[in-house]
Design a protein around this motif. Structure first.
Motif, PDB file in Angstrom:
ATOM      1  N   CYS A 319       0.822  -1.039  -0.022  1.00  0.00           N
ATOM      2  CA  CYS A 319       0.074   0.151  -0.003  1.00  0.00           C
ATOM      3  C   CYS A 319       0.767   1.176  -0.200  1.00  0.00           C
ATOM      4  N   ILE A 320       1.960   1.257   0.952  1.00  0.00           N
ATOM      5  CA  ILE A 320       2.749   2.373   0.909  1.00  0.00           C
ATOM      6  C   ILE A 320       3.749   2.561  -0.319  1.00  0.00           C
ATOM      7  N   ASP A 321       3.942   1.579  -1.189  1.00  0.00           N
ATOM      8  CA  ASP A 321       4.457   1.575  -2.262  1.00  0.00           C
ATOM      9  C   ASP A 321       3.632   2.238  -3.466  1.00  0.00           C
ATOM     10  N   GLY A 322       2.474   1.948  -3.255  1.00  0.00           N
ATOM     11  CA  GLY A 322       1.658   2.367  -4.249  1.00  0.00           C
ATOM     12  C   GLY A 322       1.540   3.930  -4.039  1.00  0.00           C
ATOM     13  N   ILE A 323       1.225   4.345  -2.725  1.00  0.00           N
ATOM     14  CA  ILE A 323       1.066   5.746  -2.553  1.00  0.00           C
ATOM     15  C   ILE A 323       2.251   6.356  -2.827  1.00  0.00           C
ATOM     16  N   SER A 324       3.617   5.886  -2.355  1.00  0.00           N
ATOM     17  CA  SER A 324       4.829   6.459  -2.742  1.00  0.00           C
ATOM     18  C   SER A 324       5.025   6.736  -4.242  1.00  0.00           C
ATOM     19  N   GLU A 325       4.529   5.758  -5.067  1.00  0.00           N
ATOM     20  CA  GLU A 325       4.785   6.099  -6.705  1.00  0.00           C
ATOM     21  C   GLU A 325       4.078   7.298  -6.927  1.00  0.00           C
ATOM     22  N   ILE A 326       2.866   7.397  -6.569  1.00  0.00           N
ATOM     23  CA  ILE A 326       2.046   8.638  -7.158  1.00  0.00           C
ATOM     24  C   ILE A 326       2.424   9.842  -6.362  1.00  0.00           C
ATOM     25  N   ILE A 327       2.987   9.965  -5.238  1.00  0.00           N
ATOM     26  CA  ILE A 327       3.486  10.946  -4.592  1.00  0.00           C
ATOM     27  C   ILE A 327       4.893  11.229  -5.545  1.00  0.00           C
ATOM     28  N   GLY A 328       5.576  10.311  -5.742  1.00  0.00           N
ATOM     29  CA  GLY A 328       6.661  10.722  -6.426  1.00  0.00           C
ATOM     30  C   GLY A 328       6.718  11.105  -7.751  1.00  0.00           C
ATOM     31  N   ALA A 329       5.445  10.815  -8.697  1.00  0.00           N
ATOM     32  CA  ALA A 329       5.346  11.504  -9.857  1.00  0.00           C
ATOM     33  C   ALA A 329       4.679  12.776  -9.827  1.00  0.00           C
ATOM     34  N   THR A 330       4.109  12.936  -8.620  1.00  0.00           N
ATOM     35  CA  THR A 330       3.748  14.564  -8.431  1.00  0.00           C
ATOM     36  C   THR A 330       4.765  15.383  -8.065  1.00  0.00           C
ATOM     37  N   ILE A 331       5.572  14.999  -7.222  1.00  0.00           N
ATOM     38  CA  ILE A 331       6.687  15.829  -6.966  1.00  0.00           C
ATOM     39  C   ILE A 331       7.782  15.927  -8.088  1.00  0.00           C
ATOM     40  N   SER A 332       7.902  14.956  -8.982  1.00  0.00           N
ATOM     41  CA  SER A 332       8.622  15.029 -10.097  1.00  0.00           C
ATOM     42  C   SER A 332       8.118  16.263 -11.070  1.00  0.00           C
ATOM     43  N   ASN A 333       6.723  16.201 -11.060  1.00  0.00           N
ATOM     44  CA  ASN A 333       6.158  17.221 -12.006  1.00  0.00           C
ATOM     45  C   ASN A 333       6.364  18.692 -11.343  1.00  0.00           C
ATOM     46  N   ILE A 334       6.356  18.754 -10.091  1.00  0.00           N
ATOM     47  CA  ILE A 334       6.414  19.764  -9.243  1.00  0.00           C
ATOM     48  C   ILE A 334       7.835  20.505  -9.477  1.00  0.00           C
ATOM     49  N   ILE A 335       9.026  19.574  -9.400  1.00  0.00           N
ATOM     50  CA  ILE A 335      10.354  19.706  -9.752  1.00  0.00           C
ATOM     51  C   ILE A 335      10.586  20.445 -11.001  1.00  0.00           C
ATOM     52  N   SER A 336      10.089  19.554 -11.929  1.00  0.00           N
ATOM     53  CA  SER A 336      10.168  20.345 -13.603  1.00  0.00           C
ATOM     54  C   SER A 336       9.430  21.521 -13.655  1.00  0.00           C
ATOM     55  N   LEU A 337       8.267  21.933 -12.798  1.00  0.00           N
ATOM     56  CA  LEU A 337       7.628  23.178 -13.090  1.00  0.00           C
ATOM     57  C   LEU A 337       8.308  24.167 -12.326  1.00  0.00           C
ATOM     58  N   LEU A 338       8.966  24.008 -11.116  1.00  0.00           N
ATOM     59  CA  LEU A 338       9.190  25.238 -10.389  1.00  0.00           C
ATOM     60  C   LEU A 338      10.828  25.273 -10.511  1.00  0.00           C
ATOM     61  N   ASN A 339      11.695  24.100 -10.771  1.00  0.00           N
ATOM     62  CA  ASN A 339      12.773  23.986 -10.773  1.00  0.00           C
ATOM     63  C   ASN A 339      13.291  24.690  -9.345  1.00  0.00           C
ATOM     64  N   CYS A 340      12.909  23.967  -8.242  1.00  0.00           N
ATOM     65  CA  CYS A 340      13.188  24.446  -6.860  1.00  0.00           C
ATOM     66  C   CYS A 340      14.353  23.679  -6.623  1.00  0.00           C
ATOM     67  N   ASP A 341      14.980  24.364  -5.428  1.00  0.00           N
ATOM     68  CA  ASP A 341      16.318  23.717  -4.521  1.00  0.00           C
ATOM     69  C   ASP A 341      15.972  22.445  -3.923  1.00  0.00           C
ATOM     70  N   MET A 342      14.873  22.404  -3.447  1.00  0.00           N
ATOM     71  CA  MET A 342      14.478  21.396  -2.491  1.00  0.00           C
ATOM     72  C   MET A 342      13.233  20.958  -2.356  1.00  0.00           C
TER      73      MET A 342
END
Length: 406
Positions: A319-342
């Motif tokens: 269950c946690i693996d599945g949630i982590s994958e969705i959150i990981g994809a979301t964070i990856s999109n955010i990083i590409s959008l905002l080019n943040c440091d952290m």
């Protein structure tokens, strides 16, 4: 269209005073000569501004420093008066509200947690806040005149101009519009209302894992799912204070469509979704693990889920693996959008960091345009309170110096 702002002497004085106050706050004890030299402010302007701050009582003289190598009198040092006024920070979460009394350094002087029933009506909630606030003041021997601000963090979006509050139905009974107004009237002080994720983001930025970042995103996963965004060292709220409401994003992959309609990211990965999945899909081994705690999948709370997960339950790990994958994809999109440091992972799901972060970082490294590391929040449950103190300090300093941001 570029708008040119004129600046008069009063405005210059406010700016200088604000900079001086911040410098003393950060680098105390410090002399007038050091301030004048490091801030490039003339000695006469420095003397005038220091005199005003001393008269107010926000700074104090604390004796003599070391004499210059060329001789002469020892300089009088200045320090910040952290007990000039006080802050009450209130964290209204999905469980028991937390009330903290702190000084202007954000140092906790007293902290209480108060239990309240989920179905409690607004009058009962208002009475609880009043009693807790009065208790914090009275036990510290303070009066309402000593209180500089009451700062509240809560889920949802609050519009300070119109006092409109938008929150989930199970949280709207706090009636933030009336609560903020009544607290202002009863305690004769300013009331600041901040989204809980934004408060935690500021806390991690000023005191926690994000201290060295300039642009960061704080992701909070748990009963809610949202983001707090810091850009160029400032909390970014968007046009209508709704920046970071990623719960309403559309999940990636087949989860994006539910019965032919777009789904909701928050409803896919939050704790309620996790509980629902456990109720409907848990195998016998997992049900037996809950039974050993005297629980069923229907009655188990989040702490019970964490306990069974820590015992190595394979179903919960998936269950946690599945949630982590969705959150990981979301964070990856955010990083590409905002080019943040952290990016900082916080909220209730930080409990699962040992399993979540490797998955999230793998996806980010594989998918983000310019990958960065996703790290765990360091302040745990204190992030929101630290953020409220930091935001309150800025408001108080601006008010003392009659400083207005343009």
């Amino acid at each position: 269209m570029n708008i040119i702002h004129t600046v008069d002497q009063t405005h210059i004085r406010s700016i200088n005073q604000r900079v001086i106050l911040e410098k003393i706050y950060c680098d105390e004890p410090i002399s007038r000569a050091e301030l004048s030299r490091e801030l490039c402010i003339s000695k006469s302007a420095m003397t005038e501004n220091i005199s005003s701050l001393l008269d107010i009582g926000i700074i104090q003289e604390v004796g003599a420093g070391a004499a210059m190598s060329t001789g002469g009198r020892k300089p009088i040092l200045l320090k910040f008066n952290e007990n000039y006024q006080y802050i009450i920070a209130i964290e209204l979460n999905f469980e028991d509200p937390i009330f903290v009394l702190g000084n202007l350094r954000g140092e906790t002087l007293n902290k209480i947690t108060v239990a309240i029933a989920n179905d409690a009506k607004y009058p009962e909630r208002l009475n609880l806040v009043l009693n807790a606030t009065n208790l914090l003041l009275s036990t510290a021997g303070l009066s309402r005149q000593d209180l500089a601000i009451i700062a509240i963090s809560c889920p949802g979006v609050f519009d300070p101009e119109n006092r409109n509050y938008y929150a989930e139905s199970n949280f709207a009974n706090w009636n933030m519009s009336d609560l903020s107004r009544q607290l202002e009237e009863l305690f004769e002080t300013q009331v600041l209302v901040v989204n809980d994720v934004n408060a935690a983001a500021v806390g991690e930025f000023t005191t926690g894992a994000g201290k060295k970042a300039e642009n960061l995103v704080y992701i909070s996963g748990g009963y809610g799912f949202g983001a707090g965004i810091i850009i160029n060292g400032k909390l970014y709220l968007g046009s209508t204070n709704r920046a970071g409401e990623i719960s309403n994003s559309i999940p990636a992959g087949p989860l994006g469509l539910v019965n032919g309609k777009f789904g909701n990211l928050g409803d896919t990965v939050n704790i309620r979704a996790l509980k629902q999945y456990i109720r409907t899909k848990a195998p016998k081994e997992t049900r037996d693990a809950f039974a050993a705690l005297g629980k069923t999948p229907d009655s188990a709370g989040f702490k019970d889920i964490v306990r069974v997960w820590r015992e190595g339950d394979e179903f919960l790990k998936k269950c946690i693996d599945g949630i982590s994958e969705i959150i990981g994809a979301t964070i990856s999109n955010i990083i590409s959008l905002l080019n943040c440091d952290m990016v900082i992972l916080g909220g209730d799901y930080v409990t699962f960091q040992s399993q979540m972060l490797p998955i999230i970082n793998r996806i980010v490294q594989e998918s983000a345009f310019e990958p960065i590391s996703v790290v765990s929040a360091s302040l745990e449950t204190n992030a929101g309170i630290c953020g409220l103190f930091a935001l309150s300090k800025e408001i108080i300093f601006d008010r003392i110096c009659n400083y207005e941001h343009t």
